[in-house]
Each structure stands twice: as C-alpha cells, then as structure tokens.
Design a protein around this motif. Structure first.
Motif, PDB file in Angstrom:
ATOM      1  N   HIS A  56       1.128  -1.011   0.548  1.00 38.12           N
ATOM      2  CA  HIS A  56      -0.176   0.024  -0.264  1.00 38.12           C
ATOM      3  C   HIS A  56       0.662   1.040  -0.148  1.00 38.12           C
ATOM      4  N   GLY A  57       1.428   1.289  -0.800  1.00 40.26           N
ATOM      5  CA  GLY A  57       3.077   2.213  -0.458  1.00 40.26           C
ATOM      6  C   GLY A  57       4.088   3.161   0.233  1.00 40.26           C
ATOM      7  N   GLY A  58       3.993   2.051   1.125  1.00 43.56           N
ATOM      8  CA  GLY A  58       4.759   2.256   2.717  1.00 43.56           C
ATOM      9  C   GLY A  58       6.070   1.650   2.273  1.00 43.56           C
ATOM     10  N   ASP A  59       7.207   2.122   3.248  1.00 44.36           N
ATOM     11  CA  ASP A  59       8.467   1.600   3.372  1.00 44.36           C
ATOM     12  C   ASP A  59       8.573   0.582   4.065  1.00 44.36           C
ATOM     13  N   LEU A  60       9.691  -0.252   2.998  1.00 41.27           N
ATOM     14  CA  LEU A  60      10.179  -1.695   3.672  1.00 41.27           C
ATOM     15  C   LEU A  60      11.713  -1.376   4.586  1.00 41.27           C
TER      16      LEU A  60
END
Length: 261
Positions: A56-60
């Motif tokens: 959903h577009g968050g950081d890894l």
C-alpha cells in the motif's frame, strides 16, 4: 529469509517446510522452545504487516527493526503479565490486565497524560468489542496542563461524549484512576472544584442505564495510556482512527491473546 536469519539459532538452522502454513507451524511447535515459538509468531506477523505496508505504498522496514519491534513486544507482554495478583485477591473487580467485556457490550478505555514542558494535556480513548477487536480510537491534546484529577475526569467526560455520539447503549468505561472512578460512582454530591465535571458525567450516565464505570490497573489500560502520551507529546488537535498505528495494534493484539484470569 533476511528476517529469519536474524532470529534464534534454531530458526536459523532449521528448515520448516510443508504444503501449507499449518504444517510449518506444527514443525516449529515440535522443535522449538516456548520462547522460540513466541519469536516465530511475532516475526511471522511482522513480516505480514511489512508486506501489507509495502503493497500500500509504505516503506520497507529493515529486518533488524522487525526483530527489535518483535522482541520489544514480547518483553512488554512478559512485564504486563508478570505482575498479576494472586488468585485470592479480587482480580475481577481490579484486574491487572485488559479483559474483554461481556458479549454484546463494548469497553471504552480512557486515560490522560500531562506534558508540563510543552504545556499540553493529552487524552486517549480506545473502544473495543467483546472479542478485543478495535471499534474506534481517538487521541486529543488540549493546551494547558490540568491537575491529574482534573485531567482524568475530563478524559472520562470525553469518553462518555464520544460513545454518546456513536449512539452506544452497552458500554463499560474503564480507567486506571481509582479516585475518578470512585467519584463518578459515588451517590454523594461532589462539592470540589471538579464537581461540575462529575455532575456532567453522572447526568449522561442517567440517560443510558447500561453504562458503567470500572477501575483497572495501569497494565490493563496500556492502549489508552499510550494514546494519551502520544497526544500530549505531539500536540494533536484530534485524531480518530479505525485503523490504529502499528505500535497500538501490537498492544491490542497482545491483550487479545493474553491468557484468561
């Protein structure tokens, strides 16, 4: 694999395979210690949450961060359950951990926190159902530092107004301020400077016969406590969240799976 290789030696060296996840879990249960099973469960959940956030577009998030968050959550769980009272103490009346309400009821936990350095008072509200699932949450900060008693009673009034706005009829309000709960439940008129707040709460309670206030120790009010501290620290006007942040989800999840009294 980057995450698993940072776990215990058993998880690093063993290869748990199978046609489905259930058989993988069975292999872990058969070969790992209790502490290693806890780590496995925590890391597996963290991997799933990280995957969802990335989708959903968050950081890894780095594997070492996942491991640290998992071990911190396990440590907090141990601390929360290590202080439970002996069986002969009235745990039902004053529990030391969060307990789900009866079926058909909701539980509203509230708390207040003071930030003297920045001049704010924070309030945290967490509403959950009889399965421990989050229904709604809200954190609010207000300018000015109230007295501890005034902050707790104001938080209780905010919790009542919040539930009234949702049209709820069966709610158990629970906080870790014994004096505030006693004042609200008392039949004696409060003649102190905070009496008007107590009167407002009692008036709202009269309109809904199945609302009640109970006391819980701090370890049973952690979710609301953390939200109130967040509000006091960051001076938020108002944040309502049906989907809580990760750190709050962890607390709610741990309280859901905590063993029964």
């Amino acid at each position: 694999m980057d995450v698993w290789c940072m776990g215990s030696r058993t998880l690093q060296e063993s290869k748990f395979t199978g046609p489905n996840f259930i058989q993988v879990v069975e292999g872990v249960l058969a070969k790992c210690s209790t502490d290693e099973v806890k780590l496995f469960v925590g890391l597996a959940r963290r991997i799933l949450l990280r995957r969802n956030e990335v989708v959903h577009g968050g950081d890894l998030i780095h594997p070492s961060v996942l491991l640290r968050l998992t071990t911190n959550a396990i440590t907090e769980y141990h601390l929360a359950t290590a202080t439970e009272e002996p069986a002969q103490v009235s745990i039902v009346e004053h529990p030391s951990r969060w307990m789900a309400p009866y079926a058909g009821w909701l539980k509203m936990n509230w708390d207040a926190a003071l930030n003297h350095s920045q001049g704010y008072t924070g309030f945290g509200l967490v509403l959950r159902d009889s399965r421990g699932h989050l229904v709604a949450a809200q954190c609010v900060s207000k300018p000015g530092v109230l007295t501890p008693s005034g902050a707790e009673l104001t938080g209780a009034l905010m919790a009542v107004y919040f539930c009234k706005s949702l049209g709820l009829t069966r709610v158990q309000f629970e906080g870790d301020a014994q004096a505030a709960v006693d004042d609200i439940n008392s039949s004696v008129r409060d003649m102190s400077s905070l009496g008007h707040v107590v009167d407002d709460i009692r008036t709202e309670l009269q309109g809904v016969s199945l609302w009640k206030f109970t006391f819980v120790r701090r370890d049973g009010n952690r979710a609301a406590h953390l939200l109130s501290r967040f509000a006091a620290s960051y001076a938020v006007d108002k944040i309502s969240c049906d989907t809580p942040p990760v750190w709050l989800r962890d607390i709610i999840c741990l309280e859901q799976i905590a063993p029964g009294e």
